[in-house]
Design an enzyme around this catalytic site. Structure first.
Site, mmCIF file in Angstrom:
data_model
loop_
_atom_site.group_PDB
_atom_site.id
_atom_site.type_symbol
_atom_site.label_atom_id
_atom_site.label_comp_id
_atom_site.label_asym_id
_atom_site.label_seq_id
_atom_site.Cartn_x
_atom_site.Cartn_y
_atom_site.Cartn_z
ATOM 1 N N GLU A 210 24.693 20.856 -46.926
ATOM 2 C CA GLU A 210 23.851 21.241 -48.080
ATOM 3 C C GLU A 210 23.943 20.325 -49.299
ATOM 4 O OE1 GLU A 210 24.869 25.340 -48.832
ATOM 5 O OE2 GLU A 210 24.096 26.016 -46.909
ATOM 6 N N GLU A 315 22.499 27.461 -37.372
ATOM 7 C CA GLU A 315 22.764 28.777 -37.995
ATOM 8 C C GLU A 315 21.546 29.689 -37.907
ATOM 9 O OE1 GLU A 315 24.379 28.308 -41.968
ATOM 10 O OE2 GLU A 315 25.541 26.559 -41.400
#
Ligand code: XIL
Length: 392
Positions: A210, A315
């Site tokens: 991220e 995910e």
């Protein structure tokens, strides 16, 4: 399930409780927060299957159905590890394991030791391997390959790690050279310890998680603020230096299918890929039915084309819509998503693993969104049937 197998699983879980993970709603910092809630039965010999769970023994297995395509994974929490019925289902369905929380920096960095002698540890923060060990023992005992998650992230990394003298109350941020040293030592410690103790078990690491901002450009994280925008390149350089040759190095992000974020990510990853330090792009994929599936898979193809790397869906969870018939609609969407994925693979995009971010809806981090494929009682949702139907 045969009683013997269940007993074996329970005993394996019980053995692991001694050193089992941080609590999954990890409190602030450090692997010292090791508590293990007791499993459903404290007496192995009298163990009976908990009646709150349905019988799952005749379910088709996702890992079997998709075995010629990719590894099928699940994010596993300490609660799953401690509960034999959860583990039984996870083993039946999946062959890849990601620790939902217990291998993140906050579960590894050791504040009490660092603060006891900050000068000594200034460039090299002490770690505890206790939580990682519990995860990797569990994965090994249950036949899972492991995705390491994650080394360099702005979240679930204690703030003290970014300050001179590990000052919890703020004070002065560490400068670039100091943070580069801390970053290198952390990556080195974790990669070397896992390679030495569990060679071959971890097949991929999310080296950086991220780094792209939700607005534009790079996220103004403490990594960015202390080191500067080459912190991502540096992390991959260090990871390449210390990782075993069979460990794939991944960049991982959410909303990575969105055009703007895609452009930003490609911009900072291209030089890293050109330097030979990137092996894969991880698309987290916390999505909903609003997703434009065509755009998503075009983005996936573009990452492969422009970076020359393999892809993993790391995910996956698909939140429900707000209509009464959400279950059916979610099932159809899961089916559509996996059909498009299979088509994309047929067209030549190398997708090497797909991970669902949790086992049952009640344990999902997306509370109230029923984003996963099993209900709390382990019954199969339409979502599960959708994934099965896509390959059948
Ligand atoms: C989440 C876990 O599921 C939660 O239990 C925890 O409280 C917060 O983190 N992106 C990631 C994952 O890379 O590590 C996050 O996992 C979800 C978003």
């Amino acid at each position: 399930m045969k009683t013997n197998r269940l007993l074996a699983l329970l005993m394996a879980s019980a053995l692991m409780l001694a050193g089992c993970g941080t609590s999954d709603s990890s409190p602030e910092s450090s692997g010292e927060t090791v508590t293990a809630s007791s499993s459903d039965s404290s007496d192995n010999s009298s163990y009976v299957r908990n009646s709150r769970f349905v019988d799952t023994s005749d379910y088709p297995s996702l890992k079997e159905l998709y075995k010629d395509k990719f590894l099928f994974g699940c994010a596993i929490s300490t609660k799953v590890q401690e509960t034999p019925e959860y583990t039984e289902l996870a083993v039946q369905q999946f062959n890849s394991y990601t620790a939902e929380n217990a291998m993140k920096p906050e579960a590894v960095l050791l504040y009490s030791k660092a603060i006891a002698d900050p000068e000594k540890y200034q460039e090299h923060a002490p770690i505890t391997t206790k939580n990682m060990e519990a995860c990797l023992e569990y994965a090994k005992a249950n036949g899972f390959a492991v995705r390491g998650h994650t080394l360099v992230w702005h979240s679930q990394t204690p703030e003290w790690f970014f300050y001179k003298n590990y000052d919890r109350d703020g004070g002065e941020l560490a400068d670039r050279d100091l943070m580069l040293a801390r970053m290198e030592n952390y990556i080195k410690d974790v990669l070397e310890w896992t390679n030495e103790n569990y060679p071959g078990l971890i097949y991929a690491w999310d080296v950086v998680n991220e780094a792209a901002d939700d607005g534009s450009g790079m996220r103004q994280s403490l990594w960015y603020k202390t080191i500067g925008e080459d912190f991502v390149a540096k992390a991959f350089e260090f990871a390449r230096k210390y990782a075993a040759s069979d460990v794939k190095l991944f960049y991982n992000d959410y909303n990575s299918y969105q055009t703007r974020k895609q452009n930003d990510i490609l911009k900072f990853l291209k030089p890293i890929a050109e330097a030979g330090n990137l092996d894969g792009m991880g698309m987290q994929s916390h999505i909903g039915e609003y997703l434009n599936v065509t755009d998503y898979f075009s983005a996936m193809k573009r990452y492969h084309d422009e970076l020359g790397v393999e892809i993993q869906i790391t995910e996956l969870d698909i939140g429900k819509n707000n209509k009464d018939d959400w279950e059916l609609s979610q099932g159809a969407f899961y089916a559509q998503f996996f059909s498009s994925l299979l088509k994309t693979i047929d067209e030549g995009v190398p997708v090497t693993s797909v991970t669902l971010w949790g086992l049952t809806d009640d344990m999902s981090w997306r509370e109230g969104e029923n984003a996963l494929v099993f209900n709390a009682d382990l019954s199969r949702k339409e979502a599960f049937k959708g994934i099965v139907s896509a390959i059948k």
